[in-house]
Scaffold this active site. Structure first.
Site, PDB file in Angstrom:
ATOM      1  N   PHE A 169       0.830  -1.214   0.000  1.00 21.51           N
ATOM      2  CA  PHE A 169       0.000   0.000   0.000  1.00 21.51           C
ATOM      3  C   PHE A 169       0.867   1.268   0.000  1.00 21.51           C
ATOM      4  O   PHE A 169       0.331   2.371   0.056  1.00 21.51           O
ATOM      5  CB  PHE A 169      -0.835   0.096   1.285  1.00 21.51           C
ATOM      6  CG  PHE A 169      -1.714  -1.080   1.580  1.00 21.51           C
ATOM      7  CD1 PHE A 169      -2.979  -1.175   1.012  1.00 21.51           C
ATOM      8  CD2 PHE A 169      -1.314  -2.076   2.459  1.00 21.51           C
ATOM      9  CE1 PHE A 169      -3.813  -2.241   1.307  1.00 21.51           C
ATOM     10  CE2 PHE A 169      -2.141  -3.146   2.766  1.00 21.51           C
ATOM     11  CZ  PHE A 169      -3.393  -3.233   2.179  1.00 21.51           C
TER      12      PHE A 169
ATOM     13  N   SER B 106      -5.556   0.612  -8.940  1.00 26.60           N
ATOM     14  CA  SER B 106      -6.679   1.548  -8.947  1.00 26.60           C
ATOM     15  C   SER B 106      -7.423   1.465 -10.267  1.00 26.60           C
ATOM     16  O   SER B 106      -6.817   1.189 -11.324  1.00 26.60           O
ATOM     17  CB  SER B 106      -6.120   2.964  -8.772  1.00 26.60           C
ATOM     18  OG  SER B 106      -7.096   3.921  -9.089  1.00 26.60           O
TER      19      SER B 106
ATOM     20  N   TYR C  78       0.104  10.117 -10.979  1.00 23.52           N
ATOM     21  CA  TYR C  78      -0.309   9.110  -9.988  1.00 23.52           C
ATOM     22  C   TYR C  78      -0.866   7.881 -10.708  1.00 23.52           C
ATOM     23  O   TYR C  78      -0.480   6.742 -10.440  1.00 23.52           O
ATOM     24  CB  TYR C  78      -1.366   9.704  -9.039  1.00 23.52           C
ATOM     25  CG  TYR C  78      -2.213   8.665  -8.369  1.00 23.52           C
ATOM     26  CD1 TYR C  78      -1.721   7.923  -7.300  1.00 23.52           C
ATOM     27  CD2 TYR C  78      -3.503   8.381  -8.827  1.00 23.52           C
ATOM     28  CE1 TYR C  78      -2.497   6.937  -6.708  1.00 23.52           C
ATOM     29  CE2 TYR C  78      -4.284   7.404  -8.247  1.00 23.52           C
ATOM     30  CZ  TYR C  78      -3.774   6.678  -7.190  1.00 23.52           C
ATOM     31  OH  TYR C  78      -4.531   5.697  -6.616  1.00 23.52           O
TER      32      TYR C  78
ATOM     33  N   LYS D 274       0.552   3.696 -11.131  1.00 26.72           N
ATOM     34  CA  LYS D 274      -0.198   2.431 -10.936  1.00 26.72           C
ATOM     35  C   LYS D 274      -0.075   1.558 -12.194  1.00 26.72           C
ATOM     36  O   LYS D 274       0.138   0.347 -12.112  1.00 26.72           O
ATOM     37  CB  LYS D 274      -1.669   2.724 -10.631  1.00 26.72           C
ATOM     38  CG  LYS D 274      -1.915   3.468  -9.336  1.00 26.72           C
ATOM     39  CD  LYS D 274      -1.577   2.612  -8.121  1.00 26.72           C
ATOM     40  CE  LYS D 274      -1.820   3.331  -6.823  1.00 26.72           C
ATOM     41  NZ  LYS D 274      -1.257   2.635  -5.658  1.00 26.72           N
TER      42      LYS D 274
ATOM     43  N   ARG E 259     -14.092  19.356 -12.831  1.00 23.68           N
ATOM     44  CA  ARG E 259     -12.669  19.237 -12.472  1.00 23.68           C
ATOM     45  C   ARG E 259     -11.945  18.571 -13.651  1.00 23.68           C
ATOM     46  O   ARG E 259     -12.372  17.497 -14.104  1.00 23.68           O
ATOM     47  CB  ARG E 259     -12.547  18.381 -11.203  1.00 23.68           C
ATOM     48  CG  ARG E 259     -11.133  18.224 -10.688  1.00 23.68           C
ATOM     49  CD  ARG E 259     -11.110  17.525  -9.331  1.00 23.68           C
ATOM     50  NE  ARG E 259     -11.568  16.143  -9.387  1.00 23.68           N
ATOM     51  CZ  ARG E 259     -11.584  15.314  -8.356  1.00 23.68           C
ATOM     52  NH1 ARG E 259     -11.181  15.739  -7.158  1.00 23.68           N
ATOM     53  NH2 ARG E 259     -12.016  14.080  -8.479  1.00 23.68           N
TER      54      ARG E 259
HETATM   55  C1  UD1 Z   1      -9.795   9.953  -7.642  1.00 22.73           C
HETATM   56  C2  UD1 Z   1      -8.685   9.774  -8.637  1.00 22.73           C
HETATM   57  C3  UD1 Z   1      -8.303   8.327  -8.681  1.00 22.73           C
HETATM   58  C4  UD1 Z   1      -7.943   7.819  -7.297  1.00 22.73           C
HETATM   59  C5  UD1 Z   1      -9.114   8.059  -6.364  1.00 22.73           C
HETATM   60  C6  UD1 Z   1      -8.732   7.692  -4.944  1.00 22.73           C
HETATM   61  C7  UD1 Z   1      -8.955  11.474 -10.394  1.00 22.73           C
HETATM   62  C8  UD1 Z   1      -9.240  11.721 -11.839  1.00 22.73           C
HETATM   63  N1  UD1 Z   1      -9.068  10.204  -9.974  1.00 22.73           N
HETATM   64  O1  UD1 Z   1     -10.958   9.306  -8.140  1.00 22.73           O
HETATM   65  O2  UD1 Z   1      -7.190   8.189  -9.527  1.00 22.73           O
HETATM   66  O3  UD1 Z   1      -7.638   6.442  -7.345  1.00 22.73           O
HETATM   67  O4  UD1 Z   1      -9.468   9.439  -6.380  1.00 22.73           O
HETATM   68  O5  UD1 Z   1      -9.887   7.550  -4.182  1.00 22.73           O
HETATM   69  O6  UD1 Z   1      -8.665  12.367  -9.655  1.00 22.73           O
HETATM   70  N2  UD1 Z   1     -16.149  15.648  -6.370  1.00 22.73           N
HETATM   71  C9  UD1 Z   1     -16.831  16.820  -6.165  1.00 22.73           C
HETATM   72  N3  UD1 Z   1     -16.366  17.692  -5.221  1.00 22.73           N
HETATM   73  C10 UD1 Z   1     -15.237  17.441  -4.477  1.00 22.73           C
HETATM   74  C11 UD1 Z   1     -14.531  16.225  -4.691  1.00 22.73           C
HETATM   75  C12 UD1 Z   1     -15.018  15.346  -5.654  1.00 22.73           C
HETATM   76  O7  UD1 Z   1     -17.856  17.090  -6.812  1.00 22.73           O
HETATM   77  O8  UD1 Z   1     -14.849  18.283  -3.653  1.00 22.73           O
HETATM   78  C13 UD1 Z   1     -16.678  14.668  -7.353  1.00 22.73           C
HETATM   79  C14 UD1 Z   1     -15.728  14.344  -8.502  1.00 22.73           C
HETATM   80  O9  UD1 Z   1     -15.894  15.236  -9.567  1.00 22.73           O
HETATM   81  C15 UD1 Z   1     -16.164  12.902  -8.833  1.00 22.73           C
HETATM   82  C16 UD1 Z   1     -16.607  12.320  -7.492  1.00 22.73           C
HETATM   83  O10 UD1 Z   1     -16.876  13.450  -6.662  1.00 22.73           O
HETATM   84  O11 UD1 Z   1     -17.284  12.908  -9.695  1.00 22.73           O
HETATM   85  C17 UD1 Z   1     -15.558  11.478  -6.821  1.00 22.73           C
HETATM   86  O12 UD1 Z   1     -14.334  12.194  -6.751  1.00 22.73           O
HETATM   87  P1  UD1 Z   1     -13.071  11.674  -5.917  1.00 22.73           P
HETATM   88  O13 UD1 Z   1     -13.504  11.251  -4.561  1.00 22.73           O
HETATM   89  O14 UD1 Z   1     -11.996  12.701  -6.008  1.00 22.73           O
HETATM   90  O15 UD1 Z   1     -12.636  10.336  -6.669  1.00 22.73           O
HETATM   91  P2  UD1 Z   1     -12.300  10.093  -8.228  1.00 22.73           P
HETATM   92  O16 UD1 Z   1     -12.070  11.341  -8.950  1.00 22.73           O
HETATM   93  O17 UD1 Z   1     -13.307   9.152  -8.773  1.00 22.73           O
END
Ligand code: UD1
Length: 344
Positions: free
Chosen positions: A84, A128, A153, A157, A297
């Site tokens: 990890f 991931s 990142y 992976k 984003r």
């Molecule tokens: C992200 C990473 C992924 C990583 C994972 C770890 C990217 C493109 N991908 O996934 O590589 O393995 O985290 O858990 O960054 N969102 C909001 N507001 C926020 C934060 C997130 O609207 O403040 C939305 C995002 O746009 C997305 C969803 O929530 O639709 C999930 O986001 P997040 O938790 O950051 O995960 P991933 O982007 O899926």
């Protein structure tokens, strides 16, 4: 009677490692943790002990440091390794790519080299869903092409998966499972361990919990014009204890494998939108999470969820917990941490 098998968790004090330590100990394994505390706290070892009754042996060291790893392998009879140890913040990886490549690749290479020296051949890697890149071909299956990642990142992976495939092909004593996590959230049911990001959280669930606590005023929802049921991004959120059990299943699978390197998705197979998660969190916990719609984003996919059938068929594993459990357990942990840090 055969003694307990000992698993080395490299980076085992972090969010997923700590929950996996609990799951392994509950399944009858012993655990040893190597962690440099760069993104974790020593108290997590204590807290794992509080849940399981046994504190794992902790080596505070850099997992890239082969001499430090040799000491672990000399002192412990290691049955298998779960890796990890790595940097995981997507935005930071764009700003500091060399640090990400150096750290994430070096820890992997050192582990593999020292394992070969000591004749240890079972390796589980924290990969991931990010390795599927910007594919729109959902749900993702393990046979799908990988690559096209959107940040360093993700490329680490991808590269580590390739290194592990090559290493397993060359060494019949090495067997590898690549676990491709979707979106791990939640916390142990006790509320004693959970996700503790330092600084401003990058990921959605820890951001939601901080807004609910009043640490941050509002959640920014990144885009509401995606082609999804409510316009916000859809992800496969998976409870961290389900994910942790997936590692136990992977280790059990490796017991009989030789010279193989196989990938498994660990997800629920279901997608929820950002607003689904926010609304569920508010409802099950009875708290407000103020949000506003913001720009998309960069690098985000509209929809990402797993086809989780392979893990069920081959590892006999499937996720059991639902989105309500994830929201409840994440909030319970946050509240317990807040009250224990204010009373200490
Ligand atoms: C992200 C990473 C992924 C990583 C994972 C770890 C990217 C493109 N991908 O996934 O590589 O393995 O985290 O858990 O960054 N969102 C909001 N507001 C926020 C934060 C997130 O609207 O403040 C939305 C995002 O746009 C997305 C969803 O929530 O639709 C999930 O986001 P997040 O938790 O950051 O995960 P991933 O982007 O899926």
């Amino acid at each position: 009677m055969e003694g307990k098998k000992t698993i080395l968790l490299a980076g085992g004090l972090g969010f997923i490692g700590s929950h996996t330590a609990v799951a392994l100990m509950e399944a009858g394994y012993e655990t040893v943790i190597a962690d440099d505390l760069s993104n974790s706290e020593e108290s997590v070892a204590e807290r794992i002990g509080q849940i399981t009754g046994t504190k794992p042996k902790l080596y505070v060291c850099d997992v890239a440091d082969r001499e430090a790893l040799r000491r672990v392998f000399r002192e412990q009879e290691i049955f298998g390794v779960i890796h990890f140890a790595g940097c995981k913040a997507v935005g930071e990886s764009v700003a500091q790519p060399l640090r990400y490549y150096r750290n994430n690749l070096d820890t992997t290479l050192s582990l593999l080299e020292v394992m070969a020296e000591f004749g240890c051949g079972r390796f589980v890697f924290s990969s991931s869903a990010t390795v599927y890149g910007v594919s729109e071909d959902v749900p993702f299956t393990e046979e799908q092409a990988t690559g096209g990642c959107t940040n360093p990142y993700g490329w680490t992976k991808y590269m580590i998966e390739q290194i592990l495939r090559d290493a397993a092909a060359a060494d019949p004593k090495l067997s590898v499972v690549l676990l491709r996590y979707f979106n791990p959230v939640g916390a142990h049911e006790s509320g004693i361990i959970g996700e503790q990001p330092s600084g401003v959280p990058n990921n959605l669930m820890p951001y939601i919990t901080q807004v609910a606590q009043g640490i941050r005023p509002v959640l920014h929802v990144f885009g509401d014009d995606y082609p999804t049921h409510d316009g916000t991004g859809v992800r496969d959120y998976i409870h961290v204890m389900d994910l942790a059990r997936g590692h136990v299943a992977a280790m059990e699978h490796l017991n009989g494998a030789s010279g193989s390197c196989e990938a498994f998705n660990l997800g629920t197979g279901k997608g929820y939108s950002v607003l689904d998660l926010v609304h569920t969190f508010q409802r099950v916990n009875g708290v407000e999470v103020p949000y506003e719609i913001a720009e998309r984003r960069p690098g985000d996919l509209a929809v990402c969820y797993a086809n989780a059938e392979k893990a069920q068929e081959i590892l006999g594993w499937k996720a059991e917990k639902d989105i309500e459990d994830m929201c409840r357990d994440a909030w319970q942990f946050t509240q317990l941490r807040a009250s224990s840090s204010s009373s200490s």
